[in-house]
Motif scaffolding. Structure first.
Motif, PDB file in Angstrom:
ATOM      1  N   GLY A 179       0.797  -1.208   0.000  1.00  0.00           N
ATOM      2  CA  GLY A 179       0.000   0.000   0.000  1.00  0.00           C
ATOM      3  C   GLY A 179       0.840   1.273   0.000  1.00  0.00           C
ATOM      4  O   GLY A 179       2.063   1.227   0.149  1.00  0.00           O
ATOM      5  N   PRO A 180       0.183   2.427  -0.170  1.00  0.00           N
ATOM      6  CA  PRO A 180       0.888   3.701  -0.288  1.00  0.00           C
ATOM      7  C   PRO A 180       1.791   4.001   0.907  1.00  0.00           C
ATOM      8  O   PRO A 180       1.443   3.722   2.053  1.00  0.00           O
ATOM      9  N   GLY A 181       2.964   4.565   0.613  1.00  0.00           N
ATOM     10  CA  GLY A 181       3.877   4.996   1.663  1.00  0.00           C
ATOM     11  C   GLY A 181       4.821   3.943   2.172  1.00  0.00           C
ATOM     12  O   GLY A 181       5.657   4.222   3.021  1.00  0.00           O
ATOM     13  N   ARG A 182       4.706   2.703   1.652  1.00  0.00           N
ATOM     14  CA  ARG A 182       5.586   1.619   2.091  1.00  0.00           C
ATOM     15  C   ARG A 182       6.200   0.961   0.860  1.00  0.00           C
ATOM     16  O   ARG A 182       5.489   0.550  -0.047  1.00  0.00           O
ATOM     17  N   THR A 183       7.515   0.863   0.841  1.00  0.00           N
ATOM     18  CA  THR A 183       8.199   0.274  -0.303  1.00  0.00           C
ATOM     19  C   THR A 183       8.052  -1.241  -0.281  1.00  0.00           C
ATOM     20  O   THR A 183       8.369  -1.871   0.726  1.00  0.00           O
ATOM     21  N   PRO A 184       7.566  -1.840  -1.355  1.00  0.00           N
ATOM     22  CA  PRO A 184       7.438  -3.300  -1.370  1.00  0.00           C
ATOM     23  C   PRO A 184       8.801  -3.978  -1.402  1.00  0.00           C
ATOM     24  O   PRO A 184       9.813  -3.367  -1.741  1.00  0.00           O
ATOM     25  N   VAL A 185       8.825  -5.240  -1.029  1.00  0.00           N
ATOM     26  CA  VAL A 185      10.067  -6.004  -1.107  1.00  0.00           C
ATOM     27  C   VAL A 185      10.431  -6.212  -2.579  1.00  0.00           C
ATOM     28  O   VAL A 185       9.584  -6.088  -3.459  1.00  0.00           O
ATOM     29  N   PRO A 186      11.689  -6.527  -2.872  1.00  0.00           N
ATOM     30  CA  PRO A 186      12.117  -6.670  -4.264  1.00  0.00           C
ATOM     31  C   PRO A 186      11.439  -7.823  -4.997  1.00  0.00           C
ATOM     32  O   PRO A 186      11.021  -8.804  -4.391  1.00  0.00           O
ATOM     33  N   GLY A 187      11.373  -7.676  -6.303  1.00  0.00           N
ATOM     34  CA  GLY A 187      10.892  -8.753  -7.154  1.00  0.00           C
ATOM     35  C   GLY A 187       9.415  -9.049  -6.991  1.00  0.00           C
ATOM     36  O   GLY A 187       8.604  -8.167  -6.742  1.00  0.00           O
ATOM     37  N   THR A 188       9.071 -10.327  -7.121  1.00  0.00           N
ATOM     38  CA  THR A 188       7.698 -10.797  -6.944  1.00  0.00           C
ATOM     39  C   THR A 188       7.709 -11.983  -5.995  1.00  0.00           C
ATOM     40  O   THR A 188       8.757 -12.592  -5.738  1.00  0.00           O
ATOM     41  N   GLN A 189       6.536 -12.346  -5.495  1.00  0.00           N
ATOM     42  CA  GLN A 189       6.473 -13.504  -4.606  1.00  0.00           C
ATOM     43  C   GLN A 189       6.830 -14.783  -5.358  1.00  0.00           C
ATOM     44  O   GLN A 189       7.490 -15.670  -4.794  1.00  0.00           O
TER      45      GLN A 189
END
Length: 207
Positions: A179-189
């Motif tokens: 969600g907005p404001g949080r950087t997702p982890v790299p790549g894809t699951q």
């Protein structure tokens, strides 16, 4: 969806919105640099030594496991962290006996079945902290590797279970859609799942 449909306590809604304002949330999404990528198992084919190649798979997976999206919910203490800065959770909450919070403040009091972006509130139907034996905040990738394959410290999971857990579990999958404001982890699951599978099938060597 209106806030009243979530049935948040009024003071809790105010605290959440105040926290979002205090941390400079603008609703514009993750940072411009993004989360980066993950190498595929095939990218390590040039490593001739099988043990070194296995360890390299896990080192790449470590980009996910040491990200705040994971370590915030695998904290070294009974208090979770939040945000890319891994600041202590506000308002103060604690793990509780089952990982779902204290009786007086359950995780589900605020965290619902999905993200609620207007209040910068992450969500999932099983939102909770990892048990104390699975805490790896502050640990090295090598230490996490030894821990994550130890059934006494990984929720009694086999290597096959870890492939399923990291590659398909929807709560783990939230880390790629925070969600907005949080950087997702790299790549894809799916890419992370491929790495943990390659690691497990190659002997589960640690860096």
């Amino acid at each position: 969806m209106m806030i009243r449909e979530w049935r948040f306590p009024a003071l809790m809604v105010a605290a959440v919105l105040a926290s979002a304002l205090a941390t400079g949330f603008s609703g514009t999404g993750v940072s411009a640099t993004g989360a980066g990528t993950l190498a595929a198992p095939a990218d390590f084919a040039h490593i001739a030594d099988p043990k070194a190649r296995s360890a390299a798979y896990f080192t790449e997976l470590g980009k996910v496991l040491t990200n705040p999206r994971c370590t915030n919910c695998h904290p070294a203490t009974d208090r979770p962290r939040q945000g890319d800065e891994a600041r202590l959770h506000q308002p103060p909450v604690f793990r509780g006996l089952d990982g779902f919070g204290l009786d007086s403040m359950r995780c589900s009091s605020c965290h619902r079945a999905a993200n609620f972006d207007p209040a910068r509130m992450p969500g999932h139907e099983a939102w909770h902290l990892a048990p104390p034996e699975m805490a790896w905040e502050g640990k090295t990738v090598s230490q996490i590797c030894e821990q994550i394959k130890d059934p006494k410290r990984n929720g009694n999971r086999t290597l096959a279970d870890l492939i399923e857990h990291i590659g398909k579990d929807t709560l783990v999958g939230w880390a790629w859609h925070p969600g907005p404001g949080r950087t997702p982890v790299p790549g894809t699951q799916a890419e992370a799942g491929a790495l943990v599978e390659a690691w497990a099938l190659s002997g589960a060597a640690c860096p």
